[in-house]
Motif scaffolding. Structure first.
Motif, PDB file in Angstrom:
ATOM      1  N   ILE A  71       0.780  -0.935   0.272  1.00 41.72           N
ATOM      2  CA  ILE A  71       0.316  -0.252  -0.343  1.00 41.72           C
ATOM      3  C   ILE A  71       0.304   1.659   0.354  1.00 41.72           C
ATOM      4  CG2 ILE A  71      -1.731   1.350   1.378  1.00 41.72           C
ATOM      5  CD1 ILE A  71      -2.318  -0.808   2.775  1.00 41.72           C
ATOM      6  N   VAL A  72       0.444   1.579  -1.101  1.00 47.07           N
ATOM      7  CA  VAL A  72       1.186   3.844  -0.953  1.00 47.07           C
ATOM      8  C   VAL A  72      -0.195   4.411  -0.055  1.00 47.07           C
ATOM      9  CG1 VAL A  72       1.845   5.583  -2.289  1.00 47.07           C
ATOM     10  CG2 VAL A  72       2.496   3.551  -2.171  1.00 47.07           C
ATOM     11  N   ALA A  73       0.031   5.049   1.471  1.00 43.08           N
ATOM     12  CA  ALA A  73      -0.720   6.015   1.779  1.00 43.08           C
ATOM     13  C   ALA A  73      -0.575   6.831   2.018  1.00 43.08           C
ATOM     14  CB  ALA A  73      -1.410   4.815   2.851  1.00 43.08           C
ATOM     15  N   LYS A 110       2.564   0.487 -12.396  1.00 42.31           N
ATOM     16  CA  LYS A 110       3.132  -0.325 -13.067  1.00 42.31           C
ATOM     17  C   LYS A 110       4.198  -0.232 -12.471  1.00 42.31           C
ATOM     18  CE  LYS A 110       5.175   0.770 -18.045  1.00 42.31           C
ATOM     19  NZ  LYS A 110       4.947   1.769 -18.630  1.00 42.31           N
ATOM     20  N   ASN A 111       4.887   0.368 -11.580  1.00 40.94           N
ATOM     21  CA  ASN A 111       6.633  -0.007 -11.175  1.00 40.94           C
ATOM     22  C   ASN A 111       5.920  -1.236 -10.196  1.00 40.94           C
ATOM     23  OD1 ASN A 111       8.382   1.400 -12.692  1.00 40.94           O
ATOM     24  ND2 ASN A 111       6.395   2.447 -12.713  1.00 40.94           N
ATOM     25  N   LYS A 112       4.888  -1.349  -9.619  1.00 38.08           N
ATOM     26  CA  LYS A 112       4.760  -2.453  -8.270  1.00 38.08           C
ATOM     27  C   LYS A 112       5.404  -1.660  -7.386  1.00 38.08           C
ATOM     28  CE  LYS A 112       5.241  -6.027 -11.677  1.00 38.08           C
ATOM     29  NZ  LYS A 112       5.890  -7.905 -11.987  1.00 38.08           N
ATOM     30  N   HIS A 113       5.155  -0.661  -7.183  1.00 36.70           N
ATOM     31  CA  HIS A 113       5.323   0.525  -5.674  1.00 36.70           C
ATOM     32  C   HIS A 113       4.296  -0.463  -4.877  1.00 36.70           C
ATOM     33  CE1 HIS A 113       8.938   2.104  -6.747  1.00 36.70           C
ATOM     34  NE2 HIS A 113       8.169   2.983  -8.071  1.00 36.70           N
ATOM     35  N   CYS A 114       2.615  -0.684  -5.219  1.00 35.95           N
ATOM     36  CA  CYS A 114       1.516  -1.204  -4.829  1.00 35.95           C
ATOM     37  C   CYS A 114       0.914  -1.249  -5.506  1.00 35.95           C
ATOM     38  CB  CYS A 114       1.362   0.626  -3.774  1.00 35.95           C
ATOM     39  SG  CYS A 114       0.535   1.480  -4.631  1.00 35.95           S
ATOM     40  N   ARG A 115       0.120  -2.565  -4.244  1.00 36.03           N
ATOM     41  CA  ARG A 115      -1.614  -2.416  -5.386  1.00 36.03           C
ATOM     42  C   ARG A 115      -2.679  -1.471  -5.064  1.00 36.03           C
ATOM     43  NH1 ARG A 115      -0.761  -7.956  -7.119  1.00 36.03           N
ATOM     44  NH2 ARG A 115      -3.199  -7.139  -9.019  1.00 36.03           N
TER      45      ARG A 115
END
Length: 344
Positions: A71-73, A110-115
Motif C-alpha cells: 500500500i502507498v498511503a 506499473k512499477n509495482k510500488h503498490c496494489r
C-alpha cells in the motif's frame, strides 16, 4: 505521459524545500515523520514529480503492507495524521493536481510500488474529482479562516455557548498554560481522554505512549499544546494543535466531567486560535465533522479522499472492514447501555 516520477531515496535533503511549498502541512514535516517512524515504524515515501525534465514538486506518503498487500498511503487510518499528498513548488490548479495523481497512480501500479493507493490532499475539491475516473471517499469537517482579525473571529463565535463560557471561565479564575513537561502532559491528557471514552462505553483508539511520542517530536516547533487549571492548580482540560505553514489542526482534546462548570474547553480553544493566528497560520481545521464545532464560527467543508487499486475487489473489501470495525465498536457500547458520538 506528461509527467515523470522518481523515488527519492534520501528524503532528508528535501525537508526545507517541502516546508517552503504553499500547500505544506505539518503532516509532511520532518518532525511528524520522526513521530510516525518511531511509533508506527513507517518511513516517508517521497516521489519527485517532473514536467519537461524540470522538477515541479513531490508526492509525500508512506509504503506499508497490510495482510500482505503493498500500500502507498498518504496517510493511512489510525495514525492521528491528516492531510498529506502533493507538495508543489509553484501553485497549480485542482485539475492540474488531479492530472498528476492520475499519472502517478498508473506509474505506481506499473512499477509495482503498490496494489492499493489512497491520498487525502487538502488542495483537492469534490466537484473536480467527480469528472475523473476516481473512487473517492468524502471527508467532512470544519475550517476556520484565521486571516480575519481577532475581534471578528471572537464576534463570530456563539455568544451563548462560547463567549459566555469564556467569560465564565475567566471569572472563575481558570488559567490556560502551555506544555512544559511532555510526559506529564501526555499522562494527564490520557486520563481525561479515557474518562471521555468511558462515558460512551469505549476505550481510546490510541495509547498514551502514542500521544507522548507525537508531542515529544513536535511540541518545540510544530505544536500548540495547552491545558487549563483552576485557581487551586488542578488540571481541568487539555487540547493540542499541530501546525506548519498556512495550516493548523485541532488534533486532540479532552476534559474531566467534573470540570465542566469551569468551562475550560472554550477558553482553551480561544487561546489556541489566538496563538495560531499570531504564528502566521491562516486556516485552522477542526479535525472532523462533529457539529458542536459550529459554535466556534468555522465554515463546513467536504473534501475527497482518492482511492485506487489494481485489484478490483480490494476497495470494497477495505471499506467493509472499516465499517465492520465501527459497527462492532458501536454494538459493544450499546450493550453497555452507552451511546456513541458519531464522527470526531
Amino acid at each position: 505521459m506528461k509527467y515523470t516520477f522518481e523515488v527519492i531515496t534520501s528524503p532528508d535533503m528535501l525537508w526545507d524545500k517541502m516546508a517552503s511549498c504553499y500547500d505544506h502541512t505539518v503532516f509532511k514535516s520532518k518532525n511528524w515523520a520522526n513521530f510516525l517512524k518511531e511509533f508506527y515504524k513507517v518511513a516517508p515515501f517521497v516521489v519527485a514529480v517532473s514536467e519537461k525534465e524540470k522538477e515541479i514538486g513531490y508526492f509525500y506518503g508512506h509504503k506499508i503492507k497490510k495482510l500482505g498487500v503493498p500500500i502507498v498511503a498518504s496517510p493511512f487510518e489510525g495514525w492521528s495524521t491528516s492531510y498529506q499528498g502533493l507538495s508543489m513548488l509553484k501553485e497549480i490548479t485542482v485539475n492540474q493536481r488531479l492530472d498528476i495523481y492520475e499519472e502517478l497512480i498508473a506509474w505506481l501500479f506499473k512499477n509495482k510500488h503498490c496494489r492499493y493507493f489512497q491520498v487525502s490532499d487538502w488542495q483537492l475539491e469534490v466537484a473536480e474529482c467527480l469528472h475523473r475516473n476516481f473512487t473517492i471517499e468524502l471527508q467532512k469537517g470544519y475550517v476556520l479562516d484565521l486571516t480575519k482579525d481577532k475581534e471578528e473571529l471572537y464576534k463570530n463565535m456563539s455568544y451563548s455557548s462560547v463567549r459566555y463560557s469564556i467569560n465564565k471561565a475567566k471569572k472563575k479564575g481558570v488559567v490556560v498554560k502551555e506544555i512544559s513537561d511532555v510526559k506529564e502532559y501526555a499522562h494527564e491528557y490520557y486520563k481525561q481522554l479515557k474518562e471521555v471514552f468511558q462515558r460512551q462505553g469505549l476505550a481510546p483508539t490510541h495509547s498514551m505512549e502514542q500521544t507522548r511520542t507525537m508531542l515529544q517530536h513536535t511540541f518545540s516547533e510544530n505544536m500548540v499544546a495547552l491545558y487549563a487549571v483552576n485557581p487551586e492548580g488542578e488540571c481541568l482540560a487539555s487540547a493540542f494543535f499541530p501546525y506548519a505553514g498556512n495550516y493548523g489542526f485541532f488534533s486532540g482534546g479532552a476534559s474531566y466531567q467534573s470540570a465542566q462548570s469551569y468551562c475550560p474547553n472554550e477558553l482553551i480553544m480561544w487561546n489556541a486560535i489566538e496563538m495560531l493566528k499570531d504564528k502566521g497560520v491562516k486556516y485552522m481545521e477542526f479535525g472532523g465533522g462533529r457539529r458542536y464545532k459550529e459554535k466556534y464560527g468555522p465554515t463546513a467543508y467536504v473534501k475527497p479522499k482518492i482511492i485506487a487499486s489494481s485489484l478490483p475487489w480490494l476497495i470494497p473489501a477495505k471499506a467493509f472492514a472499516k465499517s465492520a470495525f465501527y459497527a462492532v465498536r458501536k454494538i459493544g457500547a450499546l450493550l453497555k447501555g452507552k451511546s456513541v458520538n458519531e464522527g470526531v
